[in-house]
Design a protein around this motif. Structure first.
Motif, PDB file in Angstrom:
ATOM      1  N   TRP A  70      -5.775 -17.189  10.877  1.00 53.24           N
ATOM      2  CA  TRP A  70      -5.388 -15.985  10.153  1.00 53.24           C
ATOM      3  C   TRP A  70      -5.984 -14.774  10.860  1.00 53.24           C
ATOM      4  O   TRP A  70      -7.135 -14.794  11.285  1.00 53.24           O
ATOM      5  N   THR A  71      -5.177 -13.739  10.982  1.00 52.82           N
ATOM      6  CA  THR A  71      -5.613 -12.482  11.568  1.00 52.82           C
ATOM      7  C   THR A  71      -5.362 -11.385  10.556  1.00 52.82           C
ATOM      8  O   THR A  71      -4.217 -11.178  10.142  1.00 52.82           O
ATOM      9  N   ASP A  72      -6.413 -10.702  10.151  1.00 49.94           N
ATOM     10  CA  ASP A  72      -6.269  -9.611   9.191  1.00 49.94           C
ATOM     11  C   ASP A  72      -5.543  -8.453   9.861  1.00 49.94           C
ATOM     12  O   ASP A  72      -5.944  -8.006  10.928  1.00 49.94           O
ATOM     13  N   ASN A  73      -4.452  -8.014   9.250  1.00 47.18           N
ATOM     14  CA  ASN A  73      -3.809  -6.810   9.755  1.00 47.18           C
ATOM     15  C   ASN A  73      -4.293  -5.645   8.904  1.00 47.18           C
ATOM     16  O   ASN A  73      -4.245  -5.699   7.690  1.00 47.18           O
ATOM     17  N   GLN A  74      -4.791  -4.656   9.551  1.00 44.53           N
ATOM     18  CA  GLN A  74      -5.405  -3.530   8.857  1.00 44.53           C
ATOM     19  C   GLN A  74      -4.364  -2.687   8.133  1.00 44.53           C
ATOM     20  O   GLN A  74      -3.225  -2.567   8.585  1.00 44.53           O
ATOM     21  N   ASP A  75      -4.779  -2.105   7.035  1.00 48.25           N
ATOM     22  CA  ASP A  75      -3.933  -1.199   6.270  1.00 48.25           C
ATOM     23  C   ASP A  75      -4.658   0.139   6.201  1.00 48.25           C
ATOM     24  O   ASP A  75      -5.692   0.243   5.536  1.00 48.25           O
ATOM     25  N   PRO A  76      -4.148   1.159   6.868  1.00 48.41           N
ATOM     26  CA  PRO A  76      -4.841   2.446   6.881  1.00 48.41           C
ATOM     27  C   PRO A  76      -4.946   3.096   5.500  1.00 48.41           C
ATOM     28  O   PRO A  76      -5.769   3.987   5.298  1.00 48.41           O
ATOM     29  N   ASP A  77      -4.132   2.652   4.540  1.00 50.71           N
ATOM     30  CA  ASP A  77      -4.157   3.227   3.194  1.00 50.71           C
ATOM     31  C   ASP A  77      -5.077   2.484   2.229  1.00 50.71           C
ATOM     32  O   ASP A  77      -5.238   2.905   1.084  1.00 50.71           O
ATOM     33  N   PHE A  78      -5.676   1.378   2.681  1.00 49.60           N
ATOM     34  CA  PHE A  78      -6.453   0.548   1.763  1.00 49.60           C
ATOM     35  C   PHE A  78      -7.635   1.304   1.145  1.00 49.60           C
ATOM     36  O   PHE A  78      -7.839   1.234  -0.072  1.00 49.60           O
ATOM     37  N   ASP A  79      -8.399   2.008   1.950  1.00 55.05           N
ATOM     38  CA  ASP A  79      -9.574   2.703   1.415  1.00 55.05           C
ATOM     39  C   ASP A  79      -9.187   3.717   0.344  1.00 55.05           C
ATOM     40  O   ASP A  79      -9.834   3.804  -0.703  1.00 55.05           O
ATOM     41  N   GLU A  80      -8.112   4.457   0.597  1.00 50.71           N
ATOM     42  CA  GLU A  80      -7.660   5.433  -0.394  1.00 50.71           C
ATOM     43  C   GLU A  80      -7.180   4.721  -1.664  1.00 50.71           C
ATOM     44  O   GLU A  80      -7.489   5.145  -2.780  1.00 50.71           O
ATOM     45  N   ARG A  81      -6.447   3.642  -1.486  1.00 54.86           N
ATOM     46  CA  ARG A  81      -5.937   2.911  -2.652  1.00 54.86           C
ATOM     47  C   ARG A  81      -7.090   2.340  -3.479  1.00 54.86           C
ATOM     48  O   ARG A  81      -7.071   2.386  -4.704  1.00 54.86           O
ATOM     49  N   LEU A  82      -8.104   1.812  -2.800  1.00 58.31           N
ATOM     50  CA  LEU A  82      -9.273   1.280  -3.503  1.00 58.31           C
ATOM     51  C   LEU A  82     -10.021   2.395  -4.225  1.00 58.31           C
ATOM     52  O   LEU A  82     -10.471   2.214  -5.358  1.00 58.31           O
ATOM     53  N   GLN A  83     -10.125   3.546  -3.587  1.00 52.95           N
ATOM     54  CA  GLN A  83     -10.806   4.677  -4.219  1.00 52.95           C
ATOM     55  C   GLN A  83     -10.080   5.114  -5.487  1.00 52.95           C
ATOM     56  O   GLN A  83     -10.706   5.326  -6.528  1.00 52.95           O
ATOM     57  N   VAL A  84      -8.751   5.216  -5.426  1.00 55.95           N
ATOM     58  CA  VAL A  84      -7.970   5.601  -6.603  1.00 55.95           C
ATOM     59  C   VAL A  84      -8.080   4.517  -7.673  1.00 55.95           C
ATOM     60  O   VAL A  84      -8.325   4.814  -8.843  1.00 55.95           O
ATOM     61  N   SER A  85      -7.917   3.266  -7.277  1.00 59.59           N
ATOM     62  CA  SER A  85      -7.951   2.165  -8.246  1.00 59.59           C
ATOM     63  C   SER A  85      -9.275   2.085  -8.982  1.00 59.59           C
ATOM     64  O   SER A  85      -9.304   1.794 -10.176  1.00 59.59           O
ATOM     65  N   GLY A  86     -10.358   2.340  -8.291  1.00 61.02           N
ATOM     66  CA  GLY A  86     -11.677   2.238  -8.902  1.00 61.02           C
ATOM     67  C   GLY A  86     -12.182   3.526  -9.518  1.00 61.02           C
ATOM     68  O   GLY A  86     -13.308   3.581 -10.009  1.00 61.02           O
ATOM     69  N   SER A  87     -11.336   4.549  -9.520  1.00 61.08           N
ATOM     70  CA  SER A  87     -11.751   5.855 -10.042  1.00 61.08           C
ATOM     71  C   SER A  87     -11.613   5.913 -11.560  1.00 61.08           C
ATOM     72  O   SER A  87     -11.057   5.010 -12.186  1.00 61.08           O
ATOM     73  N   GLU A  88     -12.067   7.009 -12.115  1.00 60.91           N
ATOM     74  CA  GLU A  88     -11.931   7.255 -13.554  1.00 60.91           C
ATOM     75  C   GLU A  88     -10.625   7.977 -13.878  1.00 60.91           C
ATOM     76  O   GLU A  88     -10.419   8.405 -15.013  1.00 60.91           O
ATOM     77  N   MET A  89      -9.733   8.094 -12.904  1.00 62.54           N
ATOM     78  CA  MET A  89      -8.422   8.711 -13.116  1.00 62.54           C
ATOM     79  C   MET A  89      -7.717   7.974 -14.260  1.00 62.54           C
ATOM     80  O   MET A  89      -7.804   6.749 -14.343  1.00 62.54           O
ATOM     81  N   PRO A  90      -7.021   8.693 -15.136  1.00 62.88           N
ATOM     82  CA  PRO A  90      -6.287   8.017 -16.220  1.00 62.88           C
ATOM     83  C   PRO A  90      -5.272   7.009 -15.666  1.00 62.88           C
ATOM     84  O   PRO A  90      -4.689   7.217 -14.597  1.00 62.88           O
ATOM     85  N   ASP A  91      -5.059   5.940 -16.412  1.00 61.42           N
ATOM     86  CA  ASP A  91      -4.150   4.881 -15.975  1.00 61.42           C
ATOM     87  C   ASP A  91      -2.755   5.410 -15.650  1.00 61.42           C
ATOM     88  O   ASP A  91      -2.155   5.001 -14.650  1.00 61.42           O
ATOM     89  N   ALA A  92      -2.232   6.313 -16.467  1.00 62.45           N
ATOM     90  CA  ALA A  92      -0.888   6.847 -16.222  1.00 62.45           C
ATOM     91  C   ALA A  92      -0.833   7.556 -14.871  1.00 62.45           C
ATOM     92  O   ALA A  92       0.165   7.452 -14.153  1.00 62.45           O
ATOM     93  N   GLU A  93      -1.897   8.249 -14.504  1.00 67.33           N
ATOM     94  CA  GLU A  93      -1.930   8.932 -13.201  1.00 67.33           C
ATOM     95  C   GLU A  93      -2.015   7.913 -12.064  1.00 67.33           C
ATOM     96  O   GLU A  93      -1.401   8.110 -11.010  1.00 67.33           O
ATOM     97  N   LYS A  94      -2.763   6.846 -12.253  1.00 67.56           N
ATOM     98  CA  LYS A  94      -2.838   5.794 -11.231  1.00 67.56           C
ATOM     99  C   LYS A  94      -1.458   5.161 -11.025  1.00 67.56           C
ATOM    100  O   LYS A  94      -1.063   4.879  -9.890  1.00 67.56           O
ATOM    101  N   ILE A  95      -0.744   4.957 -12.107  1.00 67.11           N
ATOM    102  CA  ILE A  95       0.595   4.376 -12.020  1.00 67.11           C
ATOM    103  C   ILE A  95       1.512   5.319 -11.251  1.00 67.11           C
ATOM    104  O   ILE A  95       2.213   4.895 -10.330  1.00 67.11           O
ATOM    105  N   ARG A  96       1.501   6.607 -11.618  1.00 65.70           N
ATOM    106  CA  ARG A  96       2.347   7.579 -10.918  1.00 65.70           C
ATOM    107  C   ARG A  96       1.965   7.675  -9.444  1.00 65.70           C
ATOM    108  O   ARG A  96       2.840   7.776  -8.574  1.00 65.70           O
ATOM    109  N   TRP A  97       0.675   7.656  -9.150  1.00 63.96           N
ATOM    110  CA  TRP A  97       0.209   7.722  -7.763  1.00 63.96           C
ATOM    111  C   TRP A  97       0.752   6.528  -6.978  1.00 63.96           C
ATOM    112  O   TRP A  97       1.265   6.691  -5.872  1.00 63.96           O
ATOM    113  N   GLY A  98       0.645   5.330  -7.561  1.00 62.05           N
ATOM    114  CA  GLY A  98       1.136   4.129  -6.888  1.00 62.05           C
ATOM    115  C   GLY A  98       2.633   4.154  -6.662  1.00 62.05           C
ATOM    116  O   GLY A  98       3.122   3.761  -5.598  1.00 62.05           O
ATOM    117  N   LYS A  99       3.382   4.629  -7.643  1.00 66.24           N
ATOM    118  CA  LYS A  99       4.833   4.725  -7.495  1.00 66.24           C
ATOM    119  C   LYS A  99       5.199   5.729  -6.401  1.00 66.24           C
ATOM    120  O   LYS A  99       6.134   5.505  -5.633  1.00 66.24           O
TER     121      LYS A  99
END
Length: 157
Positions: A70-99
């Motif tokens: 197995w070779t991990d392929n890097q995702d340049p957006d992962f750090d930002e996605r993890l930051q948003v996911s683990g933030s205190e941002m309201p769930d509805a905003e996280k959903i809109r951000w992901g969409k």
């Protein structure tokens, strides 16, 4: 035991991509589950995060069974996605951000790619079976998440 092959399987990149993406999805979905105040969303996110992590292990193992590593392929957006996911941002905003992020993606989706591999008779039968199972589980996880996301977005209006 992984061996060196003169030629790679034409679908090895896809299997690596799935394993890598599922590993990362398990991490950021659990980060969101750990921060949401909504018990139904928390339960669903945790279940899907567990599924995603399991998929990583299953696909990594399949790659090794085929004689590769197995070779991990890097995702340049992962750090930002993890930051948003683990933030205190309201769930509805996280959903809109992901969409919004999903709407920006171009080219064939990972779903398009694994559906093509399922139909490709040059892919070995066991891997095709694994991909069919994976497609079914992904569809179920997506349906469960969409139902809860719809409720949360409706409540936020």
């Amino acid at each position: 035991m992984a061996t060196h092959h003169m030629t790679e399987l034409h679908y090895l990149e896809l299997l690596n991509h799935i394993a890598s993406g599922e590993r990362r999805a398990g991490v950021f979905l659990q980060a969101w589950a750990d921060t949401t105040p909504d018990p139904e969303l928390r339960a669903c996110l945790s279940m899907v995060a567990n599924r995603e992590t399991s998929h990583y292990h299953v696909f990594k193992r399949r790659i090794e069974e085929l004689g590769y590593s197995w070779t991990d392929n890097q995702d340049p957006d992962f750090d930002e996605r993890l930051q948003v996911s683990g933030s205190e941002m309201p769930d509805a905003e996280k959903i809109r951000w992901g969409k919004g992020r999903q709407a920006q993606r171009q080219g064939p989706t990972i779903r398009d790619r694994y559906e093509a591999a399922i139909a490709d008779e040059t892919v070995d039968p066991l891997t095709r079976s694994l991909l069919r199972w994976f497609a079914d589980v992904e569809a179920d996880s997506g349906a469960r998440l969409r139902a809860i996301y719809d409720r949360i977005e409706t409540q936020a209006e």
